[in-house]
Write a protein that holds these residues in place. Structure first.
Motif, PDB file in Angstrom:
ATOM      1  N   GLN A   1     -40.054  25.712  34.189  1.00  0.00           N
ATOM      2  CA  GLN A   1     -40.825  24.956  35.144  1.00  0.00           C
ATOM      3  C   GLN A   1     -42.363  25.249  35.084  1.00  0.00           C
ATOM      4  O   GLN A   1     -42.964  25.287  33.577  1.00  0.00           O
ATOM      5  N   TRP A   2     -43.059  25.839  36.096  1.00  0.00           N
ATOM      6  CA  TRP A   2     -44.702  26.386  35.638  1.00  0.00           C
ATOM      7  C   TRP A   2     -44.506  27.759  36.036  1.00  0.00           C
ATOM      8  O   TRP A   2     -45.609  28.418  36.508  1.00  0.00           O
ATOM      9  N   GLY A   3     -43.710  28.720  35.600  1.00  0.00           N
ATOM     10  CA  GLY A   3     -43.689  29.843  35.942  1.00  0.00           C
ATOM     11  C   GLY A   3     -42.991  30.237  37.191  1.00  0.00           C
ATOM     12  O   GLY A   3     -42.574  29.687  38.101  1.00  0.00           O
ATOM     13  N   ASP A   4     -42.728  31.723  37.314  1.00  0.00           N
ATOM     14  CA  ASP A   4     -42.023  32.225  38.560  1.00  0.00           C
ATOM     15  C   ASP A   4     -40.783  31.663  38.849  1.00  0.00           C
ATOM     16  O   ASP A   4     -40.449  31.572  40.006  1.00  0.00           O
ATOM     17  N   GLU A   5     -40.018  31.279  37.879  1.00  0.00           N
ATOM     18  CA  GLU A   5     -38.675  30.689  38.113  1.00  0.00           C
ATOM     19  C   GLU A   5     -37.762  32.021  38.307  1.00  0.00           C
ATOM     20  O   GLU A   5     -36.538  31.735  38.725  1.00  0.00           O
TER      21      GLU A   5
ATOM     22  N   PRO B   1     -51.587  39.847  30.623  1.00  0.00           N
ATOM     23  CA  PRO B   1     -51.295  40.365  32.188  1.00  0.00           C
ATOM     24  C   PRO B   1     -51.485  39.202  32.777  1.00  0.00           C
ATOM     25  O   PRO B   1     -51.732  39.329  34.375  1.00  0.00           O
ATOM     26  N   ASN B   2     -51.487  37.986  32.372  1.00  0.00           N
ATOM     27  CA  ASN B   2     -51.529  36.884  33.440  1.00  0.00           C
ATOM     28  C   ASN B   2     -50.143  36.660  34.216  1.00  0.00           C
ATOM     29  O   ASN B   2     -49.789  36.161  34.878  1.00  0.00           O
ATOM     30  N   ALA B   3     -49.017  37.210  33.395  1.00  0.00           N
ATOM     31  CA  ALA B   3     -47.694  37.270  33.823  1.00  0.00           C
ATOM     32  C   ALA B   3     -47.470  38.312  35.022  1.00  0.00           C
ATOM     33  O   ALA B   3     -48.058  39.434  35.127  1.00  0.00           O
ATOM     34  N   GLY B   4     -46.517  37.820  35.958  1.00  0.00           N
ATOM     35  CA  GLY B   4     -46.277  38.981  36.585  1.00  0.00           C
ATOM     36  C   GLY B   4     -44.639  38.742  37.029  1.00  0.00           C
ATOM     37  O   GLY B   4     -44.166  37.692  37.599  1.00  0.00           O
TER      38      GLY B   4
ATOM     39  N   ILE C   1     -59.084  24.789  36.043  1.00  0.00           N
ATOM     40  CA  ILE C   1     -57.615  25.116  35.448  1.00  0.00           C
ATOM     41  C   ILE C   1     -56.701  25.978  36.571  1.00  0.00           C
ATOM     42  O   ILE C   1     -55.799  25.513  36.725  1.00  0.00           O
ATOM     43  N   GLY C   2     -57.497  26.861  37.217  1.00  0.00           N
ATOM     44  CA  GLY C   2     -56.977  27.855  38.081  1.00  0.00           C
ATOM     45  C   GLY C   2     -56.272  28.776  37.203  1.00  0.00           C
ATOM     46  O   GLY C   2     -55.029  29.438  37.575  1.00  0.00           O
ATOM     47  N   THR C   3     -57.211  29.395  36.171  1.00  0.00           N
ATOM     48  CA  THR C   3     -56.600  30.663  35.547  1.00  0.00           C
ATOM     49  C   THR C   3     -56.453  31.764  36.523  1.00  0.00           C
ATOM     50  O   THR C   3     -56.951  31.857  37.420  1.00  0.00           O
ATOM     51  N   THR C   4     -55.725  32.646  35.895  1.00  0.00           N
ATOM     52  CA  THR C   4     -55.654  34.032  36.366  1.00  0.00           C
ATOM     53  C   THR C   4     -57.000  34.870  36.296  1.00  0.00           C
ATOM     54  O   THR C   4     -56.945  36.117  36.705  1.00  0.00           O
ATOM     55  N   ARG C   5     -57.898  34.313  35.644  1.00  0.00           N
ATOM     56  CA  ARG C   5     -59.222  35.171  35.136  1.00  0.00           C
ATOM     57  C   ARG C   5     -58.828  36.504  34.496  1.00  0.00           C
ATOM     58  O   ARG C   5     -59.604  37.445  34.917  1.00  0.00           O
TER      59      ARG C   5
ATOM     60  N   ALA D   1     -42.901  34.828  28.894  1.00  0.00           N
ATOM     61  CA  ALA D   1     -43.752  34.784  30.012  1.00  0.00           C
ATOM     62  C   ALA D   1     -44.427  33.451  30.255  1.00  0.00           C
ATOM     63  O   ALA D   1     -44.289  32.423  29.299  1.00  0.00           O
ATOM     64  N   GLN D   2     -44.890  33.082  31.584  1.00  0.00           N
ATOM     65  CA  GLN D   2     -45.060  31.718  31.592  1.00  0.00           C
ATOM     66  C   GLN D   2     -43.823  30.919  31.625  1.00  0.00           C
ATOM     67  O   GLN D   2     -42.813  31.211  31.608  1.00  0.00           O
ATOM     68  N   ALA D   3     -44.093  29.459  31.218  1.00  0.00           N
ATOM     69  CA  ALA D   3     -43.114  28.712  31.192  1.00  0.00           C
ATOM     70  C   ALA D   3     -43.346  27.280  30.439  1.00  0.00           C
ATOM     71  O   ALA D   3     -44.587  27.348  30.133  1.00  0.00           O
TER      72      ALA D   3
ATOM     73  N   LEU E   1     -43.848  24.268  31.223  1.00  0.00           N
ATOM     74  CA  LEU E   1     -45.052  23.208  31.574  1.00  0.00           C
ATOM     75  C   LEU E   1     -46.518  23.887  31.294  1.00  0.00           C
ATOM     76  O   LEU E   1     -47.227  23.278  31.916  1.00  0.00           O
ATOM     77  N   LEU E   2     -46.422  25.302  31.181  1.00  0.00           N
ATOM     78  CA  LEU E   2     -47.551  26.005  30.993  1.00  0.00           C
ATOM     79  C   LEU E   2     -47.934  26.207  29.644  1.00  0.00           C
ATOM     80  O   LEU E   2     -49.063  26.639  29.222  1.00  0.00           O
ATOM     81  N   ASP E   3     -46.785  25.520  28.547  1.00  0.00           N
ATOM     82  CA  ASP E   3     -47.157  25.756  27.435  1.00  0.00           C
ATOM     83  C   ASP E   3     -48.124  24.552  26.781  1.00  0.00           C
ATOM     84  O   ASP E   3     -48.465  23.705  27.076  1.00  0.00           O
TER      85      ASP E   3
ATOM     86  N   TYR F   1     -53.929  21.571  32.143  1.00  0.00           N
ATOM     87  CA  TYR F   1     -53.582  22.720  33.193  1.00  0.00           C
ATOM     88  C   TYR F   1     -52.439  23.783  32.565  1.00  0.00           C
ATOM     89  O   TYR F   1     -51.319  23.701  33.080  1.00  0.00           O
ATOM     90  N   VAL F   2     -52.745  24.368  31.588  1.00  0.00           N
ATOM     91  CA  VAL F   2     -51.833  25.217  30.965  1.00  0.00           C
ATOM     92  C   VAL F   2     -52.158  26.710  30.629  1.00  0.00           C
ATOM     93  O   VAL F   2     -53.494  26.904  30.779  1.00  0.00           O
ATOM     94  N   THR F   3     -51.428  27.601  30.240  1.00  0.00           N
ATOM     95  CA  THR F   3     -51.958  28.724  29.411  1.00  0.00           C
ATOM     96  C   THR F   3     -52.265  28.545  27.929  1.00  0.00           C
ATOM     97  O   THR F   3     -52.015  27.447  27.520  1.00  0.00           O
ATOM     98  N   SER F   4     -52.781  29.753  27.417  1.00  0.00           N
ATOM     99  CA  SER F   4     -53.072  29.337  25.910  1.00  0.00           C
ATOM    100  C   SER F   4     -52.133  29.733  24.907  1.00  0.00           C
ATOM    101  O   SER F   4     -52.648  30.217  23.900  1.00  0.00           O
TER     102      SER F   4
ATOM    103  N   ARG G   1     -45.607  26.115  41.671  1.00  0.00           N
ATOM    104  CA  ARG G   1     -46.758  26.136  40.692  1.00  0.00           C
ATOM    105  C   ARG G   1     -48.062  26.858  41.367  1.00  0.00           C
ATOM    106  O   ARG G   1     -48.319  26.540  42.703  1.00  0.00           O
ATOM    107  N   VAL G   2     -48.485  27.851  40.629  1.00  0.00           N
ATOM    108  CA  VAL G   2     -49.836  28.437  40.887  1.00  0.00           C
ATOM    109  C   VAL G   2     -51.016  27.779  40.410  1.00  0.00           C
ATOM    110  O   VAL G   2     -50.678  27.475  39.337  1.00  0.00           O
ATOM    111  N   GLY G   3     -51.974  27.544  40.826  1.00  0.00           N
ATOM    112  CA  GLY G   3     -52.981  27.160  39.886  1.00  0.00           C
ATOM    113  C   GLY G   3     -53.157  25.527  40.115  1.00  0.00           C
ATOM    114  O   GLY G   3     -52.144  25.099  40.960  1.00  0.00           O
TER     115      GLY G   3
ATOM    116  N   GLY H   1     -51.474  37.260  43.897  1.00  0.00           N
ATOM    117  CA  GLY H   1     -51.201  37.113  45.360  1.00  0.00           C
ATOM    118  C   GLY H   1     -51.493  35.657  46.012  1.00  0.00           C
ATOM    119  O   GLY H   1     -51.444  35.369  47.320  1.00  0.00           O
ATOM    120  N   ARG H   2     -51.968  34.743  45.041  1.00  0.00           N
ATOM    121  CA  ARG H   2     -52.155  33.426  45.580  1.00  0.00           C
ATOM    122  C   ARG H   2     -50.999  32.741  46.033  1.00  0.00           C
ATOM    123  O   ARG H   2     -49.936  32.830  45.310  1.00  0.00           O
ATOM    124  N   PRO H   3     -51.225  32.033  47.179  1.00  0.00           N
ATOM    125  CA  PRO H   3     -50.036  31.187  47.578  1.00  0.00           C
ATOM    126  C   PRO H   3     -49.524  30.111  46.579  1.00  0.00           C
ATOM    127  O   PRO H   3     -50.341  29.419  45.997  1.00  0.00           O
TER     128      PRO H   3
END
Ligand code: IMP
Ligand code: MG
Length: 427
Positions: A10-14, A37-40, A125-129, A222-224, A226-228, A236-239, A271-273, A301-303
Motif C-alpha cells: 500500500q502506501w507504507g506502514d502496513e 531515515p524516511n522509514a519508521g 509531495i508531503g515528504t519527510t524532509r 521500506a516504504q511500499a 504505491l510510493l515506488d 507523490y512517491v519516494t525516490s 497514507r501519510v503525506g 508523528g503526523r496523523p
C-alpha cells in the motif's frame, strides 16, 4: 535455503516491521535495501517498543545479522543516534554491516528537501524532509558521496568538492540562499566515519557468500509499492524502488536467487503525506480506525489518512512485485465495526476498471466499488488458527486473497509477537 523479500503493498506502514521481525527468527540475514531515515518501523516485544529507522527490523532477533545495503541513502548522524538508542535498550548491534556502496545524506539534502517542498506550495509531495529525494538525485546525477568515500579522508574531501562544484550554484539560487560550510561538513562527517567504520564492508561479497552457503536471507522493504518511483502514485512517491526488483538491486543479490515475495497488507489503508486516496474515510469511521490503529507516523508523528482496503491497489502490487504470499496485518483494528468494506474495482465514467491507472486525474475520477462484510468482535487476540476466526473475518480474508490472486501466509491479530496466525511457513 531461501531468500524472501518482504514488501509493502500500500502506501507504507502496513506493519512490515512486525512481519519482518516474525520471519527474522528463522533468518540468518536481514537486509535493508533502499530508502533511508524516511522509514519508521515499530516492533513490540513483550512490553518494550522498539523504533527502527535505518537499521533493519530483523536486528531485534538473536542470531540475525542486520545489513544496510547498497541501495540505501544513509544519514550517519541519525544512524548513530538510532544505534545508541537501541544499544541502551539492550539490543546487540555488534553484527551490523553497512555497505560501502550506500550513499550518504548530506546537510544540503535536508535543506533542499524542505526548500523544494516549500516552493511547491499546495502541490507539495508531503515528504519527510529527511533529505531522501535530493540524496537520490545526487546519486543518479553522479555527484553523490558514498560510504566508501566517507571511509577515506582524502576521498571524502574530493567527493564533497565534486558535489559542491555543481550544487553550489543551485543552493545559492534560493531566496534566501541556502548555505553550507564545506569545511564544517567535512570535519563533522569524518567524526561520523570514525564511529561507523567498524561496521562498513563490501556487503556484496558477504551476500554472495551467504547465498552460496544456503543461508536464509530476508530482504526488508521500506516504504511500499504505491510510493515506488516507477509503480506508485507519481509524483507523490519516494525516490527509490521499494518493490521486489528494487530490493534485489539494493542488496546486490541477483534476481535468480529470490524465492518468495511476501506482500504485507493492512486490513485497511493508510497514507501519510499528500496525493490521491480513492478509499479514504474522512469521517468518524476513519477517525475510529486511526485511533484504534495508532495511525500516527513513526518517523514524523503526523496523523495518517485512513480508508478501506483497496483491492485494485493490492492487485497492482501483486503484479509488479510478483507476490507469492500475503501477510495481512491489523485485522484486530477493524474489530468492533458494524460493517467492513473492500474495494474490488473502480468505476470510471460508468465503466469498471480493474487495473490501477497511471493518471492521477483519472484516479481522482474513480469511484471504488465495494464488497461489504459484517463486522467482527473487537478482540481476536486469542485466535491462533484460521478456524478460530469469526466467519465474517474469514470471508474478508478470502476476498483479499481473491483480489490479489495470492494466498495468505500470515495473519496478524495484535501488536504482540504471539498474536499471529501462520497459515503456511515461508522459511
Ligand atoms: P520522502 O520519502 O521523504 O521523499 O517522502 C515521499 C513520500 O513518501 C511522502 O508522502 C512520505 O510521507 C512518504 N513516505 C516516505 N517514507 C515513508 C514510510 O516509511 N512510511 C510511510 N510513508 C512514507
Ligand atoms: Mg512506517
Amino acid at each position: 535455503m531461501t531468500t524472501v523479500a518482504v514488501v509493502g503493498t500500500q502506501w507504507g506502514d502496513e506493519g512490515k516491521g512486525r512481519v519482518t521481525d516474525y520471519l527474522a527468527r528463522n533468518a540468518r540475514w536481514v537486509v535493508r535495501c533502499q530508502g533511508g531515515p524516511n522509514a519508521g518501523h515499530t516492533v513490540q516485544i513483550e512490553d518494550a517498543v522498539y523504533r527502527l529507522y535505518q537499521i533493519p527490523s530483523g536486528a531485534l532477533s538473536a542470531g540475525v545479522r542486520p545489513v544496510i545495503g547498497n541501495g540505501v541513502v544513509l544519514d550517519p548522524a541519525r544512524l548513530i543516534d538510532e544505534m545508541d538508542a537501541l544499544t541502551a535498550k539492550g539490543v546487540d548491534l555488534s553484527n551490523l554491516l553497512i555497505s560501502d556502496r550506500a550513499h550518504v545524506i548530506l546537510p544540503h539534502h535536508h535543506l533542499l528537501d524542505a526548500a523544494e517542498e516549500d516552493l511547491r506550495g499546495a502541490d507539495r509531495i508531503g515528504t519527510t524532509r529527511r533529505g531522501i529525494g535530493p540524496a537520490y538525485v545526487d546519486k543518479h546525477a553522479r555527484m553523490g558521496v558514498r560510504v566508501a568515500d566517507l571511509m577515506d579522508a582524502q576521498e571524502l574531501r574530493r567527493a564533497l568538492e565534486r558535489n559542491f562544484a555543481v550544487r553550489r550554484a543551485y543552493l545559492s539560487s534560493f531566496d534566501p540562499p541556502l548555505t553550507v560550510d564545506v569545511d564544517e561538513v567535512n570535519a563533522r562527517y569524518l567524526e561520523y566515519a570514525a564511529r561507523l567504520a567498524p561496521y562498513v564492508t563490501d556487503t556484496l561479497a558477504v551476500m554472495d557468500r551467504a547465498v552460496s552457503a544456503g543461508d536464509n536471507i530476508l530482504l526488508e522493504g521500506a516504504q511500499a509499492t504505491l510510493l515506488d518511483v516507477d509503480f506508485g502514485t507519481y509524483p507523490y512517491v519516494t525516490s527509490s524502488n521499494p518493490t521486489a526488483a528494487g530490493l534485489l538491486m539494493g542488496s546486490g543479490i541477483g534476481p535468480t536467487h529470490l524465492d518468495q515475495v511476501v506482500g504485507v497488507v493492512k486490513a485497511y489503508s493508510s497514507r501519510v503525506g499528500d496525493g490521491p486516496f480513492p478509499t479514504e474515510l474522512a469521517d468518524e469511521v476513519g477517525a475510529g480506525i486511526r485511533e484504534r490503529g495508532h495511525e500516527y507516523g513513526t518517523a514524523t508523528g503526523r496523523p495518517r489518512r485512513v480508508g478501506w482496503l483497496d483491492g485494485v491497489i493490492l492487485r497492482h502490487a501483486a503484479r509488479v512485485n510478483g507476490l507469492t504470499a500475503l501477510a495481512v496485518n491489523s485485522l484486530d483494528v477493524l474489530g468492533g465495526l458494524d460493517e467492513v468494506r473492500v474495494a474490488t474495482a473502480y468505476r470510471h465514467r460508468g465503466k469498471l476498471l480493474d487495473s490501477f491507472p497511471a493518471s492521477l486525474k483519472l484516479l481522482a475520477e474513480c469511484e471504488p466499488v465495494y464488497e461489504r462484510f459484517a463486522g467482527w468482535p473487537a478482540d481476536l487476540g486469542t485466535a491462533r488458527r484460521l478456524a478460530d476466526l469469526p466467519e465474517s473475518a474469514r470471508g474478508f480474508l478470502r476476498c483479499v486473497e481473491d483480489v490479489a490472486r495470492t494466498p495468505c501466509a500470515l495473519i496478524s491479530l495484535g501488536r504482540e509477537r504471539t498474536q499471529m496466525v501462520e497459515v503456511h511457513r515461508l522459511f
